[in-house]
Design an enzyme around this catalytic site. Structure first.
Site, PDB file in Angstrom:
ATOM      1  N   THR A  52      -2.211 -11.852 -12.879  1.00  0.00           N
ATOM      2  CA  THR A  52      -2.763 -13.178 -12.563  1.00  0.00           C
ATOM      3  C   THR A  52      -3.493 -13.811 -13.735  1.00  0.00           C
ATOM      4  O   THR A  52      -3.424 -15.027 -13.922  1.00  0.00           O
ATOM      5  CB  THR A  52      -3.746 -13.054 -11.368  1.00  0.00           C
ATOM      6  OG1 THR A  52      -2.999 -12.630 -10.240  1.00  0.00           O
ATOM      7  CG2 THR A  52      -4.422 -14.370 -11.045  1.00  0.00           C
TER       8      THR A  52
ATOM      9  N   SER B  49       1.967  -6.862 -11.498  1.00  0.00           N
ATOM     10  CA  SER B  49       1.774  -5.409 -11.584  1.00  0.00           C
ATOM     11  C   SER B  49       2.432  -4.654 -10.431  1.00  0.00           C
ATOM     12  O   SER B  49       2.493  -3.430 -10.450  1.00  0.00           O
ATOM     13  CB  SER B  49       0.295  -5.040 -11.706  1.00  0.00           C
ATOM     14  OG  SER B  49      -0.374  -5.215 -10.490  1.00  0.00           O
TER      15      SER B  49
ATOM     16  N   THR C 225     -10.684   1.874  -7.133  1.00  0.00           N
ATOM     17  CA  THR C 225      -9.654   1.482  -6.191  1.00  0.00           C
ATOM     18  C   THR C 225      -9.816  -0.015  -5.954  1.00  0.00           C
ATOM     19  O   THR C 225     -10.934  -0.530  -5.978  1.00  0.00           O
ATOM     20  CB  THR C 225      -9.780   2.331  -4.897  1.00  0.00           C
ATOM     21  OG1 THR C 225      -8.674   2.092  -4.073  1.00  0.00           O
ATOM     22  CG2 THR C 225     -11.068   2.043  -4.122  1.00  0.00           C
TER      23      THR C 225
ATOM     24  N   THR D 269      -8.922  12.554   0.671  1.00  0.00           N
ATOM     25  CA  THR D 269      -9.335  11.973   1.950  1.00  0.00           C
ATOM     26  C   THR D 269      -8.955  10.496   2.066  1.00  0.00           C
ATOM     27  O   THR D 269      -8.925   9.779   1.063  1.00  0.00           O
ATOM     28  CB  THR D 269     -10.854  12.143   2.181  1.00  0.00           C
ATOM     29  OG1 THR D 269     -11.220  11.393   3.341  1.00  0.00           O
ATOM     30  CG2 THR D 269     -11.686  11.663   1.008  1.00  0.00           C
ATOM     31  N   GLN D 270      -8.708  10.070   3.290  1.00  0.00           N
ATOM     32  CA  GLN D 270      -8.448   8.654   3.553  1.00  0.00           C
ATOM     33  C   GLN D 270      -9.730   7.830   3.461  1.00  0.00           C
ATOM     34  O   GLN D 270      -9.665   6.606   3.385  1.00  0.00           O
ATOM     35  CB  GLN D 270      -7.864   8.480   4.964  1.00  0.00           C
ATOM     36  CG  GLN D 270      -6.489   9.062   5.105  1.00  0.00           C
ATOM     37  CD  GLN D 270      -5.932   8.952   6.514  1.00  0.00           C
ATOM     38  OE1 GLN D 270      -6.412   8.190   7.341  1.00  0.00           O
ATOM     39  NE2 GLN D 270      -4.899   9.716   6.785  1.00  0.00           N
ATOM     40  N   CYS D 271     -10.892   8.501   3.510  1.00  0.00           N
ATOM     41  CA  CYS D 271     -12.162   7.768   3.401  1.00  0.00           C
ATOM     42  C   CYS D 271     -12.322   7.255   1.975  1.00  0.00           C
ATOM     43  O   CYS D 271     -11.991   7.962   1.019  1.00  0.00           O
ATOM     44  CB  CYS D 271     -13.349   8.676   3.708  1.00  0.00           C
ATOM     45  SG  CYS D 271     -13.348   9.278   5.390  1.00  0.00           S
TER      46      CYS D 271
HETATM   47  N1  ASP Z   1      -0.122  -9.826  -8.145  1.00  0.00           N
HETATM   48  C1  ASP Z   1      -1.005  -9.815  -9.272  1.00  0.00           C
HETATM   49  C2  ASP Z   1      -0.717  -8.567 -10.083  1.00  0.00           C
HETATM   50  O1  ASP Z   1      -1.158  -7.512  -9.756  1.00  0.00           O
HETATM   51  C3  ASP Z   1      -2.425  -9.851  -8.810  1.00  0.00           C
HETATM   52  C4  ASP Z   1      -3.461  -9.884  -9.915  1.00  0.00           C
HETATM   53  O2  ASP Z   1      -3.207  -9.820 -11.088  1.00  0.00           O
HETATM   54  O3  ASP Z   1      -4.643  -9.964  -9.565  1.00  0.00           O
HETATM   55  O4  ASP Z   1      -0.008  -8.650 -11.055  1.00  0.00           O
END
Ligand code: ASP
Length: 359
Positions: free
Chosen positions: A19, A64, A172, A293-295
């Site tokens: 982006t 990405s 994350t 873990t999923q947490c």
């Molecule tokens: N869809 C975009 C990407 O991951 C989202 C971003 O860059 O924030 O390339």
């Protein structure tokens, strides 16, 4: 490659897409990447930084969502090929899979002694309210920062986003809306950019691995990884359905070289016979299973509840407080070394790049 400013600390800005460098198609309204020169036009202040910036743009700029092991090796290759010529590297990347790329690079760039900082933005840099400009400027400044001995402040793979510098394999993506798009739930930020940049004591405290001498890129990654996310009622036996015919027939999962098991809470899994059978099959086919873990926050503690003792009995590897992103990247990295089942499990279960707690 293009040189944009005079002498000083040398930083290579590597543009992969995302982006930060996208522009809206006036016809469809969809965002797609534009050429790197436009990014520099949108942030003229880059010229005022006390840093010598050179740029490398990938010929095909991508969202990405299209990034993967080949792209990670390509980014690593650019860093390896320019390692001696630059003091630091800033990688512009989409936010959606940035946590995977940062994790992968943290493993494949062995014995890294220079800063590699990934960044991007939630709004394209040409948009008035964009977070891209601050993220870009902070990243370059952090990649160029030196300590009192003139050595690089950062000597690991990081992500700089929303005024914080994070260890790359600890984050994350948690928000598709906020300018603070990432969380590092189990590890403190390595630096905070306010009026001053405040550096954490945790920076560069990664124990170097025995035998890793000199900077090296591992280009090979094992793609055949499966994420098995548990959910109540999940049809475990479908996982074991046979594929192939006659003597060639194997359980579906035996086609994979490793499984990241996303378990419940502190590493718990069902105690039903189907799940035990699943564990038996994994063991029989010598497929490492890495338990995370999923947490979002906290750690796997196998053996804490009866619901995880079975996992211990079958040699499932304790992924402790690793993110799923780091677990996938680590598995791809470790299994590509061809070390065999036991040694692979041993490496998966111990911290290699500060991606998990030490115990
Ligand atoms: N869809 C975009 C990407 O991951 C989202 C971003 O860059 O924030 O390339």
């Amino acid at each position: 490659m293009e040189k944009t400013t005079g002498k000083k600390r040398r930083v290579l800005l590597i543009y992969t897409g995302g982006t930060i460098g996208m522009i809206q198609d006036p016809r469809t309204g969809a965002l797609s990447p534009f050429r790197f020169e436009r990014l520099q036009e949108a942030v003229p202040d880059l010229k005022n930084l006390n840093v010598e910036i050179s740029t490398y743009s990938f010929p095909r700029l991508i969202d990405s969502s299209d990034m993967g092991p080949e792209g990670w090796s390509a980014i690593g290759g650019v860093i390896r090929d320019h390692y001696q010529a630059y003091d630091g590297f800033v990688v512009l990347h989409g936010t959606d899979t940035m946590a995977y790329t940062a994790s992968a690079l943290s493993f494949t760039l062995e014995n890294l002694q220079k800063p590699v900082v990934l960044t991007g933005s939630q709004l394209p840099v040409g948009v008035l309210r964009s977070d891209g400009k601050a993220n870009l400027v902070n990243s370059i400044e952090m990649a160029a920062a030196v300590d009192e001995k003139g050595q690089p402040k950062v000597r690991e793979v990081c992500v700089c986003f929303g005024d914080s510098l994070y260890r790359g394999n600890r984050i994350t993506k948690y928000s598709a809306e906020s300018f603070k798009a990432f969380l590092s739930p189990n590890f403190p930020a390595l630096a905070k950019a306010g009026v001053h940049v405040r550096w954490s004591e945790e920076l560069n405290r990664i124990k170097r691995q025995p035998g890793e001498t000199g900077f090296r890129l591992q280009t090979e990654l094992e793609h055949r990884i499966f994420i098995f996310k548990l959910y109540p009622g999940c049809p475990i036996s479908l996982n074991l359905g046979m594929v192939g015919t006659g003597k060639e027939a194997v359980p579906f999962l035996a086609r994979f070289k490793g499984v990241v098991l996303e378990s419940y809470g502190s590493g718990n899994a069902p105690s039903c016979p189907e799940f035990e059978q699943w564990l038996q099959v994994m063991r029989r086919h010598r497929i490492p299973v890495l338990n995370v873990t999923q947490c979002a926050e906290g750690s796997v503690e196998m053996g804490k509840y009866a619901a995880s003792t079975l996992l211990q009995e079958y040699g499932v590897v304790n992924g402790r407080d690793m993110t799923t992103e780091a677990a996938v990247a680590k598995m791809m990295y470790v299994l590509a070394k061809g070390l065999g089942y036991r040694e692979s499990c041993r490496l998966l279960g111990r911290p290699l790049r500060g991606e998990m707690a030490c115990t």
